[in-house]
Design a protein around this motif. Structure first.
Motif, mmCIF file in Angstrom:
data_model
loop_
_atom_site.group_PDB
_atom_site.id
_atom_site.type_symbol
_atom_site.label_atom_id
_atom_site.label_comp_id
_atom_site.label_asym_id
_atom_site.label_seq_id
_atom_site.Cartn_x
_atom_site.Cartn_y
_atom_site.Cartn_z
ATOM 1 N N THR A 125 0.848 -1.187 0.000
ATOM 2 C CA THR A 125 0.000 0.000 0.000
ATOM 3 C C THR A 125 0.884 1.238 0.000
ATOM 4 N N SER A 126 0.649 2.093 -0.966
ATOM 5 C CA SER A 126 1.456 3.309 -1.040
ATOM 6 C C SER A 126 0.944 4.342 -0.043
ATOM 7 N N ALA A 127 1.840 5.277 0.288
ATOM 8 C CA ALA A 127 1.446 6.353 1.205
ATOM 9 C C ALA A 127 0.341 7.202 0.601
ATOM 10 N N GLU A 128 0.363 7.370 -0.705
ATOM 11 C CA GLU A 128 -0.678 8.160 -1.361
ATOM 12 C C GLU A 128 -2.046 7.473 -1.253
ATOM 13 N N ALA A 129 -2.067 6.165 -1.456
ATOM 14 C CA ALA A 129 -3.328 5.429 -1.342
ATOM 15 C C ALA A 129 -3.853 5.474 0.086
ATOM 16 N N HIS A 131 -3.249 7.835 2.251
ATOM 17 C CA HIS A 131 -3.708 9.199 2.496
ATOM 18 C C HIS A 131 -5.096 9.432 1.891
ATOM 19 N N GLU A 132 -5.318 8.983 0.684
ATOM 20 C CA GLU A 132 -6.618 9.141 0.046
ATOM 21 C C GLU A 132 -7.706 8.381 0.816
#
Length: 220
Positions: A125-129, A131-132
């Motif tokens: 899981t990316s940090a952007e995902a 965060h969203e």
């Protein structure tokens, strides 16, 4: 000397003047009214005498019965009011419980979303995902709370209002048109159905005339 027969005065009784029919009716009405008034006076006197002549023992019993009746009425009224009060409190508590249950029903969905995000595999899981996902959960949570009557206070860029805002810092304003304007919100405030729960903690711009616009100093 005796008077001669032709000289003797003969007293003639005055003739009774005949009454007109209207006078006779008026006289009859007056007599009837007087008789009714006399009957009323006699009846009142008889009633008063009867009341005065009531034996003391019977008067005491009568008063005791009346007192017991009024006591019974007072007890019934007290019991009815107490039942009404208990019923009103019970209905109020039930209504409050139903409202809280409805609010919690919306919150549990948000809890489920948080649980899903918390159990995401960090390696995939990316940090952007992440965060969203958290932003989506926040929006959903706030929507649920707003449905229940909660309102967020976010006065950024608006005139400072001490009724629902608390100034914790001040900065020089770049011009007089921005004097007493909220430049930043450090902590959002909240209202619940119009009642203030917590004021927003903000920074406020102040115009000081010749103060340098670039001065970044803050005072609490």
């Amino acid at each position: 000397m005796g008077r001669k027969p032709h000289e003797q005065a003969h007293a003639t009784p005055p003739e009774t003047e005949a009454m007109s029919p209207a006078d006779e009716v008026a006289s009859a009405q007056e007599s009837l009214a007087q008789a009714e008034a006399e009957d009323a006076v006699r009846a009142a006197a008889s009633h008063g005498a009867a009341a005065v002549e009531e034996p003391a023992s019977e008067a005491i019993q009568r008063l005791e019965r009346e007192l017991a009746e009024w006591k019974d009425r007072a007890l019934r009224a007290t019991a009815d009011f107490d039942n009404y009060r208990k019923r009103a409190v019970r209905e109020r508590d039930e209504a409050s419980g139903r409202g809280q249950a409805h609010a919690y029903a919306n919150v549990v969905d948000v809890i489920d979303d948080l649980a899903r995000v918390a159990h995401l595999d960090p390696t995939s899981t990316s940090a952007e995902a992440l965060h969203e996902g958290m932003l989506a959960i926040e929006r959903k949570f706030m929507k649920s709370l707003e449905t229940a009557g909660l309102e967020r206070i976010d006065p950024a860029g608006q005139p400072f209002d001490p009724k629902d805002q608390e100034a914790v810092a001040t900065f020089p304003a770049p011009g007089p048109e921005t004097d007493q304007t909220v430049s930043a919100v450090y902590q959002h405030g909240y209202r619940y159905k119009g009642a203030l729960l917590r004021p927003a903690k903000v920074a406020v711009l102040q115009w000081k005339g010749d103060a340098p616009a670039g001065d970044g100093g803050a005072s609490a």
